[in-house]
Design an enzyme around this catalytic site. Structure first.
Site, PDB file in Angstrom:
ATOM      1  N   HIS A 370       0.957  -1.365   0.051  1.00  0.00           N
ATOM      2  CA  HIS A 370       0.002   0.115  -0.034  1.00  0.00           C
ATOM      3  C   HIS A 370       0.866   1.150  -0.001  1.00  0.00           C
ATOM      4  O   HIS A 370       0.149   2.407   0.227  1.00  0.00           O
ATOM      5  CB  HIS A 370      -0.971   0.205   1.261  1.00  0.00           C
ATOM      6  N   LYS A 561      -8.246  13.847   4.609  1.00  0.00           N
ATOM      7  CA  LYS A 561      -7.390  12.662   4.630  1.00  0.00           C
ATOM      8  C   LYS A 561      -6.337  12.929   5.688  1.00  0.00           C
ATOM      9  O   LYS A 561      -5.977  13.995   6.157  1.00  0.00           O
ATOM     10  CB  LYS A 561      -6.780  12.625   3.353  1.00  0.00           C
ATOM     11  N   ARG A 562      -5.469  11.867   5.904  1.00  0.00           N
ATOM     12  CA  ARG A 562      -4.351  12.301   6.678  1.00  0.00           C
ATOM     13  C   ARG A 562      -3.570  13.130   6.125  1.00  0.00           C
ATOM     14  O   ARG A 562      -3.477  13.680   5.192  1.00  0.00           O
ATOM     15  CB  ARG A 562      -3.449  10.774   7.022  1.00  0.00           C
ATOM     16  N   LYS A 567       0.917  14.466   0.455  1.00  0.00           N
ATOM     17  CA  LYS A 567      -0.634  14.738   0.172  1.00  0.00           C
ATOM     18  C   LYS A 567      -0.939  16.199  -0.204  1.00  0.00           C
ATOM     19  O   LYS A 567      -1.927  16.559  -0.790  1.00  0.00           O
ATOM     20  CB  LYS A 567      -1.730  14.203   1.156  1.00  0.00           C
ATOM     21  N   THR A 669      -8.536   6.665  -1.659  1.00  0.00           N
ATOM     22  CA  THR A 669     -10.138   6.028  -1.732  1.00  0.00           C
ATOM     23  C   THR A 669     -10.916   6.922  -1.392  1.00  0.00           C
ATOM     24  O   THR A 669     -12.205   6.955  -2.012  1.00  0.00           O
ATOM     25  CB  THR A 669     -10.150   4.893  -0.745  1.00  0.00           C
ATOM     26  N   LYS A 673     -14.924   8.116  -3.150  1.00  0.00           N
ATOM     27  CA  LYS A 673     -16.094   8.287  -2.420  1.00  0.00           C
ATOM     28  C   LYS A 673     -16.505   9.751  -2.805  1.00  0.00           C
ATOM     29  O   LYS A 673     -17.623   9.868  -2.951  1.00  0.00           O
ATOM     30  CB  LYS A 673     -15.820   8.486  -0.895  1.00  0.00           C
TER      31      LYS A 673
END
Ligand code: 26W
Length: 824
Positions: A370, A561-562, A567, A669, A673
């Site tokens: 992952h 998100k984290r 990111k 993910t 969504k």
């Protein structure tokens, strides 16, 4: 019907009645006999428990049937080993999958109780950090929905992922206590317990004419006790088990020690045992290498394998056919020690010949990677490993020797390539490489998006891929449409039903039937009205939690998100600052109102990530209180992001931010969504965004920025942010403001380090991607002015996202990796 008559019917195992009358009766029965409350005295919390217990009975009926059927048919089972299951609340999931939403609401309404409020009282089971844990939860739900007999195996953390509060702008971590009021979904199975050893010595037994036997005598032993939660699939057709292990001492108290007066010492062992499953490690991108974590990994791996072997031997004569009956999926390397432990159990305990055991092991395991982030790849100091797991260490050496022998003989591997595939890293003070172990111990290794899988072949597993070119395959992630559309967005679900009927509830790819309706003005308006209502629901939450009011007619631009540098929440905040400055400088322009919403947790030891949270808060305070931009720009950071909050946020987004530095987000993910719920994605060509582009078409997704190959090349060439900053006045000015303390006048230098890092290195390509990002955001602003066009794109997003269902992902795993036929 009387309670007795009802009981008799159930004992005859006739299907229960699911009408409101029956449910009302059963809920009240639970209230009375399980909780000891009358309907008058019951608090909302009691109703929640009673409802859960009544619903649970229906799950149990199906659970027992599913288990019996799988046993009788000798069906192959999937065992999904995961250190994390980020399941969230279960009541609504259960009620909805059983088709009980209406009768349960009606039953409760008779007592003046609202189901929606009852559902909110359930604690959010946060036994995971982020994407990997939530994927495991979506996969469990999908395996039950498509009818694959499966066990999820993990850890029953007493304290899940920490609760985040923002105090004076900074993240504060508080303990999470989801078990405080008990857990109606779990069944403790004291009889299902296994001893787990640590430390000690390995001795050998020689018998004439036989291979040497190794006997591990651990110095410490703890008990792993099973806690089972049923997982019910869509329409209640099948139920599987999530089996989480809790650690208990063999002796609850050392009585001799206690009696000799050492009252604290008498409990030391017991505390040490229970510590193993006390808390979830809150880091998802950095492996810190603490001994307790390795203990956790071995603890749940060994317990799960012992359980799998026990079950196998109840219906099979030997373990030779293990791989025909079970497939064990390793969710990242966290359970990778299983490879050595299964070998030990087969060879040392069950006396299987080494070569056969190795063949069985490889045929049984498969491994999902992952992350490619080097700092997240797990390795353990050989010394620690040897001390804690001496026999497993010997086995790893033996496997390593075999792999290296094969590499030299079959593929002519040279010294450098051999050291790249070795299970032991000799360069950093001798460390055991869990990725390598998972790889060589599995028959299949998969990445979680097309791009990520290709990068795995080129980077982390380049040499192993050359040695075993057939082993790596791709399985693009998915999300369960039940939780992420049907339950979290009832408005949209109802609208879709009216438009195309109910078929999509059973086969989410039927959403494509909505596609032509993108051209239908009436439908678009109703679609937009649902979005508007969802935005209002989120506004109410924000008002409630933060006392900040926001305008639901603005664009909701959301990144949740984290918090991590790759990111790039920072890029998003810089854009907010640049936009703020532009709005102030050009009040004459007709700016598009925007609300930027952030949420997410930083690992407690991740200083930069915490600074980014702080910056978002500081920026939001200044912008939100500046009358010059009122109603045009707001920035909001919602604390304590979790699954339940995500269920409110996803349906309320106009723009979904998926802006990782290309090549670093394995899949994502959240991106799925949001788009499923009709948000437009602004994103890089990274992870599953690439496949979203393919499914949505390039007019329906907003891709910008460097590609993975370009990032790698810039990094090789010693890129810094200086050039880009000089060329772009907007970026320069925004960074200057941030660095000079415009947003933190009490401590002007607070963010100079963050800004210096962009100027001097720009490792995450923030400066390099800024212009493309800014321009794409302005394209979105312009598009908002053409609402028909915007809404058409939103409709097409929902219509075309069906493929990103975890049902599809699970069917692919079943077909290509597990070889287990789905039954639904
Ligand atoms: C030991 C530290 C540690 C803990 C967890 C390292 C790495 C992890 C996980 C692998 C992090 C994770 O959650 N990865 C995410 O997995 C999702 C499901 O496949 C992907 O969608 C995300 O892109 C990936 O970051």
């Amino acid at each position: 019907m009387s309670v007795t008559a009802q009981k008799q019917r159930t004992l005859k195992s006739e299907p229960r009645r699911n009408d409101a009358d029956t449910l009302a009766l059963e809920i009240v029965e639970k209230l009375t006999y399980s909780l000891g409350k009358t309907t008058d005295a019951a608090r909302l919390h009691d109703w929640e428990q009673a409802t859960a217990l009544a619903v649970r009975d229906r799950i149990i009926d199906q659970w027992l049937t599913s288990s019996r059927k799988a046993r009788e048919e000798g069906a192959k089972r999937v065992c999904y080993l995961s250190m994390e299951f980020l399941i969230g609340r279960l009541l609504r999931d259960a009620i909805s999958n059983l088709g009980l939403t209406e009768p349960v609401s009606e039953a409760l309404a008779r007592y003046g109780v609202e189901l929606d409020l009852v559902e909110l009282l359930e604690p959010d089971a946060a036994l995971g950090n982020g994407g990997l844990g939530r994927l495991a939860a979506c996969f469990m739900e999908s395996m039950a929905s498509v009818g694959i007999p499966a066990f999820g195996y993990g850890i029953r953390y007493v304290h899940g992922f920490f609760r985040q509060e923002i105090v004076d702008g900074a993240q504060v971590e508080l303990p999470e206590t989801w078990l405080d009021h008990g857990n109606p979904w779990e069944f403790e199975r004291r009889e299902r317990s296994f001893e787990i050893g640590f430390g000690g010595k390995v001795s050998t037994l020689e018998e004439p004419g036989k291979a040497t036997r190794y006997v591990w005598r651990p110095a410490e032993r703890v008990l792993a006790v099973a806690y089972d939660t049923p997982v019910i699939g869509w329409r209640g057709g099948h139920a599987n088990t999530l089996r989480l292990w809790g650690a208990h001492p063999l002796d609850p108290i050392l009585l001799d020690t206690f009696n000799s007066g050492d009252h604290v010492g008498a409990l030391v062992e017991s505390n040490k045992a229970e510590a193993i499953t006390r808390i979830l490690y809150p880091a998802d991108s950095h492996q810190a290498g603490q001994e307790l974590r390795l203990r956790q990994e071995f603890f749940f791996s060994s317990a799960s394998l012992q359980d799998i072997i026990r079950r196998h031997l109840t219906t099979n004569e030997s373990l030779s056919n293990l791989a025909d009956k079970v497939s064990i999926q390793l969710n990242d390397t966290h359970p990778a020690v299983s490879v050595a432990e299964l070998m030990r159990l087969l060879v040392d305990v069950h006396q299987m010949d080494w070569d056969e055991a190795w063949a069985v092991t490889r045929a049984t395991f498969s491994y999902t990677n992952h992350t490619l982030l080097p700092e997240a790849l797990e390795t353990w100091p050989v010394q620690l490993f040897e001390r804690l797991l001496p026999r497993q260490m010997q086995i790893i050496y033996a496997i390593n020797a075999e792999v290296i022998r094969g590499a030299r003989a079959e593929r002519d591997f040279s010294g450098e390539a051999v050291s790249a595939i070795s299970l032991i890293d000799e360069n950093n003070g001798r460390r055991v490489r869990m990725g390598q172990i998972a790889f060589v111990g599995s028959h299949s290794v998969n990445g979680v998006s097309g791009l990520h899988t290709e990068l795995m072949k080129e980077t982390v597993f380049g040499d192993l891929h050359r040695l075993y070119p057939e082993r790596i395959q791709n399985k693009t992630n998915g999300v369960t449409p039940r939780r992420w559309l049907l339950q979290s967005n009832p408005g949209l679900t109802g609208l879709i039903s009216e438009a195309i009927g109910d078929g999509f509830r059973d086969d989410i790819e039927k959403l494509i039937e909505l596609d032509p309706l993108a051209q239908d003005a009436g439908f678009r308006e109703r679609f937009a009205a649902v979005k508007r209502a969802n935005k209002e629901r989120l506004c109410a939450q924000i008002e409630d939690r933060l006392a900040t009011s926001i305008d639901p007619s603005a664009i909701f631009d959301i990144q949740v998100k984290r918090i991590h540098e790759y990111k790039r929440q920072f890029l998003n905040v810089i854009e907010a600052v640049a936009l703020y400055e532009q709005i102030r400088a050009h009040p004459e322009i007709d700016w598009t109102p925007r609300v930027k919403i952030f949420a997410g947790k930083a690992a407690p030891s991740y200083a930069q990530a915490k600074e980014i949270i702080r910056l978002a808060g500081d920026v939001s305070r200044v912008i939100n209180s500046d009358p010059a931009v009122r109603n045009l720009l707001k920035v909001v950071f919602i604390p304590n992001y979790n699954v339940s909050l995500a269920e409110i946020i996803m349906p309320a987004a106009d723009i979904s931010e998926q802006i990782s530095t290309a090549g670093l987000e394995a899949s994502g993910t959240g991106n799925m969504k949001f788009a499923l719920n009709g948000a437009l994605t602004i994103g890089t060509l990274d992870g599953a965004n690439v496949e979203m582009l393919e499914h949505l078409g390039e007019e329906n997704i907003f891709i910008f920025g460097l590609k993975a190959g370009e990032v790698a090349e810039l990094r090789r060439n010693g890129h810094t942010g200086r050039g880009a900053i000089e060329e772009q006045p907007l970026l320069r000015s925004a960074l200057d403001s941030i660095a000079s303390g415009v947003f933190c006048q009490d401590e002007p230098g607070r963010y100079s380090g963050l800004v210096d890092a962009i100027r001097d290195r720009d490792w995450w390509m923030i400066a390099a991607d800024f212009k493309a990002y800014w321009d794409t955001q302005r394209r979105l602003d312009a598009l908002w002015g053409d609402r028909a066009h915007w809404d058409a794109i939103a409709v097409r997003n929902t219509a075309r996202m069906g493929w990103f269902s975890s049902d599809r992902a699970i069917r692919e795993y079943a077909r290509d990796i597990w070889h287990t036929p789905p039954s639904a």
